[in-house]
Design an enzyme around this catalytic site. Structure first.
Site, PDB file in Angstrom:
ATOM      1  N   ARG A   1      28.783 -15.292  24.807  1.00 17.05           N
ATOM      2  CA  ARG A   1      28.296 -16.623  24.445  1.00 17.05           C
ATOM      3  C   ARG A   1      29.334 -17.268  23.517  1.00 17.05           C
ATOM      4  NH1 ARG A   1      24.079 -18.695  20.324  1.00 17.05           N
ATOM      5  NH2 ARG A   1      24.316 -20.840  21.010  1.00 17.05           N
TER       6      ARG A   1
ATOM      7  N   HIS B   1      27.782 -26.692  19.609  1.00 19.65           N
ATOM      8  CA  HIS B   1      27.496 -25.826  18.460  1.00 19.65           C
ATOM      9  C   HIS B   1      28.115 -26.529  17.242  1.00 19.65           C
ATOM     10  CE1 HIS B   1      26.619 -21.415  17.208  1.00 19.65           C
ATOM     11  NE2 HIS B   1      26.836 -22.097  16.079  1.00 19.65           N
TER      12      HIS B   1
ATOM     13  N   GLU C   1      20.761 -24.367  18.049  1.00 19.15           N
ATOM     14  CA  GLU C   1      19.974 -24.548  16.835  1.00 19.15           C
ATOM     15  C   GLU C   1      19.822 -26.010  16.407  1.00 19.15           C
ATOM     16  OE1 GLU C   1      21.641 -21.976  13.837  1.00 19.15           O
ATOM     17  OE2 GLU C   1      21.047 -20.167  14.915  1.00 19.15           O
TER      18      GLU C   1
ATOM     19  N   ASN D   1      17.436 -17.543  18.770  1.00 18.37           N
ATOM     20  CA  ASN D   1      18.288 -17.083  17.674  1.00 18.37           C
ATOM     21  C   ASN D   1      17.355 -16.713  16.533  1.00 18.37           C
ATOM     22  OD1 ASN D   1      20.268 -18.194  19.291  1.00 18.37           O
ATOM     23  ND2 ASN D   1      21.163 -19.487  17.692  1.00 18.37           N
TER      24      ASN D   1
ATOM     25  N   TYR E   1      17.028 -14.366  12.751  1.00 14.33           N
ATOM     26  CA  TYR E   1      17.615 -13.495  11.731  1.00 14.33           C
ATOM     27  C   TYR E   1      16.547 -12.831  10.863  1.00 14.33           C
ATOM     28  CZ  TYR E   1      22.055 -15.226  13.279  1.00 14.33           C
ATOM     29  OH  TYR E   1      23.146 -15.497  14.066  1.00 14.33           O
TER      30      TYR E   1
ATOM     31  N   GLU F   1      21.189 -15.047  19.638  1.00 12.88           N
ATOM     32  CA  GLU F   1      21.844 -14.673  18.371  1.00 12.88           C
ATOM     33  C   GLU F   1      20.914 -13.775  17.576  1.00 12.88           C
ATOM     34  OE1 GLU F   1      23.250 -17.607  15.578  1.00 12.88           O
ATOM     35  OE2 GLU F   1      24.159 -18.776  17.201  1.00 12.88           O
TER      36      GLU F   1
HETATM   37  O1  IFM Z   1      27.037 -18.493  11.864  1.00 13.57           O
HETATM   38  C1  IFM Z   1      25.775 -18.992  12.197  1.00 13.57           C
HETATM   39  C2  IFM Z   1      25.795 -19.595  13.592  1.00 13.57           C
HETATM   40  O2  IFM Z   1      26.751 -20.587  13.711  1.00 13.57           O
HETATM   41  C3  IFM Z   1      24.449 -20.187  13.907  1.00 13.57           C
HETATM   42  N1  IFM Z   1      23.390 -19.235  13.671  1.00 13.57           N
HETATM   43  C4  IFM Z   1      23.380 -18.503  12.437  1.00 13.57           C
HETATM   44  C5  IFM Z   1      24.742 -17.892  12.178  1.00 13.57           C
HETATM   45  C6  IFM Z   1      24.722 -17.122  10.832  1.00 13.57           C
HETATM   46  O3  IFM Z   1      24.452 -17.980   9.791  1.00 13.57           O
END
Ligand code: IFM
Length: 453
Positions: free
Chosen positions: A77, A121, A166, A292, A294, A358
């Protein structure tokens, strides 16, 4: 020890973004982006760092492909820098920009790796920001034209695409909080930007479909699992509104042609700049939903009457909750968040095809005396989150692939080079890459299509 097998044909990959890795910001006719301008504005980025060189992937992309081959990955990606294709955000394509992405994607295919590009992006051509940026309705039409130019040029061999990365993050950070480009702090502009991005999403989707009928199209949405701070009904309601705002403000318009009910006082139609026919224009029945994720978000009800634009909800504290360990960026490690959001989207949207586009962590581990980066915390992070993906699949989610963020340590936006998310260590003086222990471990998982827990 248990061995968790992933479905046959499951994609294993990494994710990157143009401004974070390419460098070569003034080469081959590339125009200025909002990130070029922002990073060169004193005080915006830690230590005054810029992405002028970053990982130099514009020149070193064969090394990046070699790393992926070494790990045995089959999906990459990356994103296309709009100002490489249209230096000023409009008009005919810059052939040299297209040539770069053709070389990259053809070499990926030759290496047995699926090219999986994102059209946006975050590097908007600066000329379009000068004309009003994402709050300006015309930007949606400009974006659809750009998207069409790109797929007409590359869609003969690149078959899987993402439109945005995002949308919630780049509108919030860029127009509301102002810590990302273009650095505006303007709630009215922010709200309009979200609506224009939704229109752009629908228009680009239709332009891609019309240009080529054989493409698989999605978008990578930033997601989080929202959890209430207490058992109170107020916190529960606030948590649901926050979920609608963060996770659904762009997803629901695309899949359902409507906004989620995130505002207790109703949809702020006027503030969003909604016109007749817009709901139909936002619709973009994508082929897959990119997730995505985290960490999770703990939410409480906001005190008082925040006015018509208020969500009546507040996320608490640093990124995530306070029970799990933290990465070096301070984000809580909470694998269940990924399982929860994959299952929530599965339930609420009739089991769409999903890709984890992500997921990853920042740890600063450095090469030891032997030159080995023993980033064991990153291995444990991925083990936990991959187990969560596996559990989601077992519970019915149709997840087709997983992309670790990220292949290389790179330019982490306002943090510059202070946060290292890569499976490969990058020496930012020489741009030399060294696979970390986590990269070797991830490669083994990918090759075996199975995880030991
Ligand atoms: O680095 C970023 C990415 O560009 C978008 N998603 C989160 C990542 C970590 O912060």
């Amino acid at each position: 020890m248990a061995r968790l097998e992933f479905p046959k044909g499951f994609h294993w990959g990494t994710a990157t973004a143009s401004y974070q890795i390419e460098g070569a910001t003034r080469e081959d006719g590339k125009g200025e982006s909002i990130w070029d301008r922002f990073s060169h504005t004193p005080g915006r980025i830690k230590n005054g760092w810029t992405g002028d060189r970053a990982c130099d992937s514009y020149h070193r992309y064969p090394e990046d492909i070699a790393l992926q081959k070494e790990m045995g990955l089959d999906s990459y990606r990356f994103s296309i820098a709009w100002p490489r294709i249209q230096p000023n955000g409009r008009g005919p394509a810059n052939q040299k920009g297209l040539d770069y992405y053709r070389r990259l994607s053809e070499d990926l295919l030759a290496a047995g790796i699926r090219p999986f590009p994102t059209l946006y992006h975050w590097d908007l051509p600066q000329a379009l920001e000068d004309a009003g940026g994402w709050p300006h309705r015309d930007t949606a039409a400009r974006f659809a034209e750009y998207a069409e130019l790109v797929v007409r040029a590359l869609g003969d061999h690149v078959k899987s695409w993402m439109i945005f990365n995002e949308p919630n993050i780049f509108t919030v950070m860029g127009y509301l909080i102002g810590i990302h480009a273009p650095g505006r702090r303007d709630p009215a502009a922010f709200l309009r930007a979200t609506h224009v991005v939704n229109l752009a999403h629908g228009e680009a989707f239709r332009a891609l479909r019309a240009a080529r009928s054989d493409l698989t199209i999605g978008t990578a949405f930033n997601c989080t699992a929202c959890e209430p701070a207490s058992d109170s009904p107020e916190d529960a309601e606030a948590t649901e509104r926050w979920h609608r705002f963060v996770n659904e403000w762009f997803l629901r318009p695309a899949l359902r042609g409507e906004y989620p009910a995130a505002h207790p006082k109703g949809l702020p139609l006027e503030a969003l700049g909604i016109r007749d026919g817009d709901f139909e224009k936002m619709r973009a029945p994508v082929d897959f939903v990119g997730v995505n994720l985290y960490t999770r978000t703990i939410v409480q009800a906001a005190p008082g009457d925040g006015g018509p634009l208020s969500l009546g909800a507040l996320p608490i504290g640093p990124v995530g909750g306070s029970e799990g360990p933290r990465t070096d960026f301070g984000w809580e490690v909470w694998p269940n968040a990924l399982r929860d959001i994959l299952l929530r989207i599965t339930k609420d949207y009739d089991r769409p095809v999903l890709e984890v586009t992500e997921n990853g962590c920042s740890y600063g581990d450095e090469p030891d005396a032997q030159g080995v980066v023993r980033d064991l915390r990153r291995i444990e992070f991925y083990r936990g989150y991959l187990e969560a993906v596996h559990r989601a699949i077992q519970a019915g989610a149709d997840v087709r692939g997983y992309h670790a963020w990220t292949l290389l340590d790179n330019f982490e936006w306002a943090e510059g080079f202070a946060q290292r998310f890569g499976l490969a260590w990058v020496d930012f003086d020489t741009c030399a890459r060294t696979l970390k222990e986590s990269g070797r471990w991830y490669g083994q998982v990918a090759r075996e299509n199975a995880l030991e827990v």
